[in-house]
Design a protein around this motif. Structure first.
Motif, PDB file in Angstrom:
ATOM      1  N   VAL A 141       0.840  -1.206   0.000  1.00 62.21           N
ATOM      2  CA  VAL A 141       0.000   0.000   0.000  1.00 62.21           C
ATOM      3  C   VAL A 141       0.870   1.249   0.000  1.00 62.21           C
ATOM      4  CG1 VAL A 141      -1.695   1.311   1.329  1.00 62.21           C
ATOM      5  CG2 VAL A 141      -1.918  -1.169   1.142  1.00 62.21           C
ATOM      6  N   GLY A 142       1.912   1.261   0.846  1.00 61.15           N
ATOM      7  CA  GLY A 142       2.805   2.413   0.881  1.00 61.15           C
ATOM      8  C   GLY A 142       3.537   2.618  -0.432  1.00 61.15           C
ATOM      9  N   THR A 143       3.956   1.525  -1.055  1.00 63.20           N
ATOM     10  CA  THR A 143       4.659   1.614  -2.340  1.00 63.20           C
ATOM     11  C   THR A 143       3.736   2.147  -3.426  1.00 63.20           C
ATOM     12  OG1 THR A 143       6.107  -0.229  -1.736  1.00 63.20           O
ATOM     13  CG2 THR A 143       5.908   0.292  -4.080  1.00 63.20           C
ATOM     14  N   LEU A 144       2.504   1.649  -3.464  1.00 63.55           N
ATOM     15  CA  LEU A 144       1.542   2.146  -4.436  1.00 63.55           C
ATOM     16  C   LEU A 144       1.297   3.639  -4.250  1.00 63.55           C
ATOM     17  CD1 LEU A 144      -0.518   1.788  -6.686  1.00 63.55           C
ATOM     18  CD2 LEU A 144      -2.174   1.022  -4.966  1.00 63.55           C
ATOM     19  N   ALA A 145       1.163   4.076  -2.998  1.00 61.92           N
ATOM     20  CA  ALA A 145       0.954   5.499  -2.730  1.00 61.92           C
ATOM     21  C   ALA A 145       2.141   6.319  -3.225  1.00 61.92           C
ATOM     22  CB  ALA A 145       0.730   5.729  -1.244  1.00 61.92           C
ATOM     23  N   ALA A 146       3.356   5.816  -3.022  1.00 63.67           N
ATOM     24  CA  ALA A 146       4.546   6.529  -3.490  1.00 63.67           C
ATOM     25  C   ALA A 146       4.577   6.629  -5.011  1.00 63.67           C
ATOM     26  CB  ALA A 146       5.804   5.826  -2.983  1.00 63.67           C
ATOM     27  N   LEU A 147       4.208   5.537  -5.674  1.00 64.07           N
ATOM     28  CA  LEU A 147       4.194   5.542  -7.146  1.00 64.07           C
ATOM     29  C   LEU A 147       3.131   6.495  -7.691  1.00 64.07           C
ATOM     30  CD1 LEU A 147       4.641   1.708  -7.742  1.00 64.07           C
ATOM     31  CD2 LEU A 147       6.335   3.501  -8.188  1.00 64.07           C
ATOM     32  N   LEU A 148       1.964   6.524  -7.048  1.00 66.75           N
ATOM     33  CA  LEU A 148       0.919   7.452  -7.484  1.00 66.75           C
ATOM     34  C   LEU A 148       1.343   8.902  -7.266  1.00 66.75           C
ATOM     35  CD1 LEU A 148      -2.318   5.661  -6.199  1.00 66.75           C
ATOM     36  CD2 LEU A 148      -1.322   5.635  -8.489  1.00 66.75           C
ATOM     37  N   ALA A 149       2.020   9.165  -6.152  1.00 67.61           N
ATOM     38  CA  ALA A 149       2.503  10.517  -5.887  1.00 67.61           C
ATOM     39  C   ALA A 149       3.520  10.928  -6.942  1.00 67.61           C
ATOM     40  CB  ALA A 149       3.123  10.586  -4.497  1.00 67.61           C
ATOM     41  N   ALA A 150       4.429  10.020  -7.285  1.00 69.39           N
ATOM     42  CA  ALA A 150       5.443  10.326  -8.293  1.00 69.39           C
ATOM     43  C   ALA A 150       4.806  10.562  -9.665  1.00 69.39           C
ATOM     44  CB  ALA A 150       6.453   9.183  -8.361  1.00 69.39           C
ATOM     45  N   GLN A 151       3.817   9.735 -10.004  1.00 73.44           N
ATOM     46  CA  GLN A 151       3.152   9.896 -11.298  1.00 73.44           C
ATOM     47  C   GLN A 151       2.424  11.229 -11.374  1.00 73.44           C
ATOM     48  OE1 GLN A 151       0.531   6.703 -12.438  1.00 73.44           O
ATOM     49  NE2 GLN A 151      -0.477   7.908 -14.031  1.00 73.44           N
ATOM     50  N   SER A 152       1.670  11.562 -10.346  1.00 76.56           N
ATOM     51  CA  SER A 152       0.931  12.820 -10.349  1.00 76.56           C
ATOM     52  C   SER A 152       1.877  14.013 -10.412  1.00 76.56           C
ATOM     53  CB  SER A 152       0.051  12.904  -9.101  1.00 76.56           C
ATOM     54  OG  SER A 152      -0.701  14.090  -9.099  1.00 76.56           O
ATOM     55  N   PHE A 153       2.965  13.947  -9.658  1.00 78.80           N
ATOM     56  CA  PHE A 153       3.934  15.046  -9.667  1.00 78.80           C
ATOM     57  C   PHE A 153       4.594  15.182 -11.044  1.00 78.80           C
ATOM     58  CE2 PHE A 153       8.106  16.910  -9.132  1.00 78.80           C
ATOM     59  CZ  PHE A 153       7.845  18.013  -8.326  1.00 78.80           C
ATOM     60  N   ALA A 154       4.991  14.051 -11.642  1.00 74.39           N
ATOM     61  CA  ALA A 154       5.651  14.083 -12.946  1.00 74.39           C
ATOM     62  C   ALA A 154       4.729  14.628 -14.026  1.00 74.39           C
ATOM     63  CB  ALA A 154       6.135  12.681 -13.317  1.00 74.39           C
ATOM     64  N   PHE A 155       3.464  14.208 -14.020  1.00 77.37           N
ATOM     65  CA  PHE A 155       2.522  14.687 -15.013  1.00 77.37           C
ATOM     66  C   PHE A 155       2.246  16.175 -14.815  1.00 77.37           C
ATOM     67  CE2 PHE A 155       0.346  11.105 -17.373  1.00 77.37           C
ATOM     68  CZ  PHE A 155       1.356  10.192 -17.128  1.00 77.37           C
ATOM     69  N   GLY A 156       2.163  16.614 -13.555  1.00 79.36           N
ATOM     70  CA  GLY A 156       1.948  18.025 -13.293  1.00 79.36           C
ATOM     71  C   GLY A 156       3.139  18.865 -13.703  1.00 79.36           C
TER      72      GLY A 156
END
Length: 230
Positions: A141-156
């Protein structure tokens, strides 16, 4: 939109921090305490002692074994000789729950004011409240949250750097594929890690590089396709 995506990335980033800094250590400590707990002395039998393991007799009122569907339910309703009556949840029907019938006498093991084990005639089953050594799922769960945060930040960030040329950093197809990849890899590594019993830290150690490499390959493929189309 770029600023919004960066701000939204703070939510999964916070969830990642909570998972690894609070949730996982707390579950690990609770499991260790449970493993180290010893039977309560006779003097403690008159109270529901917290840190030791106490056993109490109960009578089964009813059981619910509902397999399949969206909400499988496994629980037993118990009562004591006085007026107490409560429901004990389980994660699966066996080996004991599916055999119980109303009126059966069972022995419950209590720890920290909760029923963690139910037994009858030598057959034991852990309840959903029993601590488990399944930190791999916390890590997933923590890893998925980190990956989603990275994806959202990169796209932004891509939208801010190139407001008119941020391809392929869009929801379709790159964002959607990357999201499903992150979910699939995180739990695809986490679940086998639980079954095999390998350390929890192997989940982010394996999942993050796999998703990063997949993201790079997808990005190269989509960029090549866009340039070829032009």
């Amino acid at each position: 939109m770029g600023v919004l995506l960066i701000l939204l990335s703070l939510i999964p980033a916070a969830l990642c921090y909570i998972a690894f800094a609070a949730w996982l250590p707390a579950d690990r400590e609770r499991y260790r305490d449970y493993q180290a707990a010893e039977p309560c002395p006779a003097s403690a039998r008159l109270q529901v002692a917290g840190e030791c393991l106490s056993t109490w007799p109960f009578t089964v009122v009813k059981t619910v074994v509902k397999n399949g569907g969206r909400n499988p339910t496994y629980e037993a309703t118990l009562k004591d000789e006085d007026s107490w009556r409560g429901v004990v949840p389980f994660g699966d029907p066996g080996p004991l729950l599916e055999q119980l019938k109303p009126g059966d006498r069972v022995t419950a093991t209590l720890w920290r004011h909760g029923i963690v084990v139910l037994s009858k005639d030598g057959v034991r089953q852990n309840s959903s409240d029993a601590p488990r050594d399944e930190l791999q799922m916390n890590a997933a769960v923590g890893t998925l949250a980190a990956l989603l945060a990275a994806q959202s930040f990169a796209f932004g960030a891509a939208r801010l750097v190139g407001p008119r040329g941020y391809e392929p950093f869009t929801w379709k197809p790159y964002g959607r594929r990357l999201l499903f990849t992150s979910i699939g890899v995180s739990f695809g590594v986490g679940l086998p890690a639980v079954w095999i019993g390998i350390p929890w830290w192997t989940v982010p150690a394996v999942a993050v590089p796999v998703v990063v490499c997949t993201a790079a390959l997808m990005h190269r493929y989509l960029r090549a396709g866009a340039e070829g189309g032009v």
